[in-house]
Design a protein around this motif. Structure first.
Motif, PDB file in Angstrom:
ATOM      1  N   LYS A 197      80.349 -60.811  36.350  1.00 27.45           N
ATOM      2  CA  LYS A 197      79.043 -60.398  35.841  1.00 27.45           C
ATOM      3  C   LYS A 197      79.069 -58.944  35.379  1.00 27.45           C
ATOM      4  O   LYS A 197      78.510 -58.611  34.354  1.00 27.45           O
ATOM      5  N   SER A 198      79.679 -58.079  36.196  1.00 25.66           N
ATOM      6  CA  SER A 198      79.802 -56.676  35.791  1.00 25.66           C
ATOM      7  C   SER A 198      80.982 -56.033  36.503  1.00 25.66           C
ATOM      8  O   SER A 198      81.420 -56.484  37.558  1.00 25.66           O
ATOM      9  N   ILE A 199      81.496 -54.996  35.877  1.00 23.53           N
ATOM     10  CA  ILE A 199      82.590 -54.219  36.439  1.00 23.53           C
ATOM     11  C   ILE A 199      82.227 -52.747  36.279  1.00 23.53           C
ATOM     12  O   ILE A 199      81.880 -52.303  35.187  1.00 23.53           O
ATOM     13  N   ILE A 200      82.264 -52.015  37.392  1.00 23.62           N
ATOM     14  CA  ILE A 200      81.972 -50.586  37.367  1.00 23.62           C
ATOM     15  C   ILE A 200      83.245 -49.850  37.742  1.00 23.62           C
ATOM     16  O   ILE A 200      83.818 -50.090  38.801  1.00 23.62           O
ATOM     17  N   MET A 201      83.687 -48.967  36.864  1.00 30.11           N
ATOM     18  CA  MET A 201      84.892 -48.180  37.121  1.00 30.11           C
ATOM     19  C   MET A 201      84.489 -46.717  37.238  1.00 30.11           C
ATOM     20  O   MET A 201      83.672 -46.228  36.455  1.00 30.11           O
ATOM     21  N   SER A 202      85.034 -46.031  38.251  1.00 30.49           N
ATOM     22  CA  SER A 202      84.709 -44.619  38.446  1.00 30.49           C
ATOM     23  C   SER A 202      85.953 -43.856  38.889  1.00 30.49           C
ATOM     24  O   SER A 202      86.912 -44.436  39.377  1.00 30.49           O
ATOM     25  N   ARG A 203      85.907 -42.549  38.707  1.00 29.74           N
ATOM     26  CA  ARG A 203      87.014 -41.671  39.102  1.00 29.74           C
ATOM     27  C   ARG A 203      86.419 -40.505  39.884  1.00 29.74           C
ATOM     28  O   ARG A 203      85.442 -39.896  39.463  1.00 29.74           O
ATOM     29  N   THR A 204      87.017 -40.196  41.034  1.00 32.16           N
ATOM     30  CA  THR A 204      86.544 -39.083  41.853  1.00 32.16           C
ATOM     31  C   THR A 204      87.039 -37.762  41.258  1.00 32.16           C
ATOM     32  O   THR A 204      87.895 -37.749  40.374  1.00 32.16           O
ATOM     33  N   LEU A 205      86.510 -36.672  41.782  1.00 28.16           N
ATOM     34  CA  LEU A 205      86.957 -35.357  41.322  1.00 28.16           C
ATOM     35  C   LEU A 205      88.427 -35.115  41.652  1.00 28.16           C
ATOM     36  O   LEU A 205      89.096 -34.320  41.000  1.00 28.16           O
ATOM     37  N   MET A 206      88.939 -35.799  42.665  1.00 27.39           N
ATOM     38  CA  MET A 206      90.350 -35.669  43.057  1.00 27.39           C
ATOM     39  C   MET A 206      91.258 -36.574  42.231  1.00 27.39           C
ATOM     40  O   MET A 206      92.461 -36.603  42.430  1.00 27.39           O
ATOM     41  N   GLY A 207      90.692 -37.362  41.303  1.00 23.13           N
ATOM     42  CA  GLY A 207      91.488 -38.185  40.412  1.00 23.13           C
ATOM     43  C   GLY A 207      91.754 -39.605  40.886  1.00 23.13           C
ATOM     44  O   GLY A 207      92.538 -40.318  40.276  1.00 23.13           O
ATOM     45  N   LYS A 208      91.106 -40.035  41.981  1.00 23.39           N
ATOM     46  CA  LYS A 208      91.278 -41.412  42.448  1.00 23.39           C
ATOM     47  C   LYS A 208      90.348 -42.333  41.669  1.00 23.39           C
ATOM     48  O   LYS A 208      89.212 -41.985  41.390  1.00 23.39           O
ATOM     49  N   ASP A 209      90.869 -43.510  41.310  1.00 20.23           N
ATOM     50  CA  ASP A 209      90.083 -44.485  40.562  1.00 20.23           C
ATOM     51  C   ASP A 209      89.595 -45.592  41.492  1.00 20.23           C
ATOM     52  O   ASP A 209      90.332 -46.054  42.363  1.00 20.23           O
ATOM     53  N   TYR A 210      88.343 -46.016  41.294  1.00 16.86           N
ATOM     54  CA  TYR A 210      87.750 -47.107  42.061  1.00 16.86           C
ATOM     55  C   TYR A 210      87.078 -48.075  41.101  1.00 16.86           C
ATOM     56  O   TYR A 210      86.550 -47.665  40.071  1.00 16.86           O
ATOM     57  N   THR A 211      87.117 -49.355  41.453  1.00 17.91           N
ATOM     58  CA  THR A 211      86.484 -50.388  40.635  1.00 17.91           C
ATOM     59  C   THR A 211      85.676 -51.299  41.531  1.00 17.91           C
ATOM     60  O   THR A 211      86.137 -51.721  42.583  1.00 17.91           O
ATOM     61  N   SER A 212      84.453 -51.602  41.115  1.00 14.86           N
ATOM     62  CA  SER A 212      83.583 -52.519  41.837  1.00 14.86           C
ATOM     63  C   SER A 212      83.319 -53.716  40.936  1.00 14.86           C
ATOM     64  O   SER A 212      82.942 -53.560  39.776  1.00 14.86           O
ATOM     65  N   LEU A 213      83.543 -54.922  41.460  1.00 15.78           N
ATOM     66  CA  LEU A 213      83.371 -56.149  40.684  1.00 15.78           C
ATOM     67  C   LEU A 213      82.194 -56.943  41.220  1.00 15.78           C
ATOM     68  O   LEU A 213      82.070 -57.134  42.427  1.00 15.78           O
TER      69      LEU A 213
END
Length: 51
Positions: A23-39
């Motif tokens: 339905k949706s995918i949210i991708m984000s990056r922290t200030l420290m450069g780590k990537d996270y994805t929520s499905l």
């Protein structure tokens, strides 16, 4: 690997079976450069009853 429309394949550490329609995918990056994805996936199951 997960294939996203309009993007290259990305490596992912998946800890659950992905059964259903995306339905949706949210991708984000922290200030420290780590990537996270929520499905958000519609698996067709109803909302569980509260006990």
């Amino acid at each position: 690997m997960i294939k996203l429309p309009k993007m290259e394949s990305i490596k992912a550490r998946v800890h659950r079976v992905l059964d259903g329609k995306f339905k949706s995918i949210i991708m984000s990056r922290t200030l420290m450069g780590k990537d996270y994805t929520s499905l958000l996936i519609d698996d067709g199951a109803g909302t569980p009853a509260l006990t």
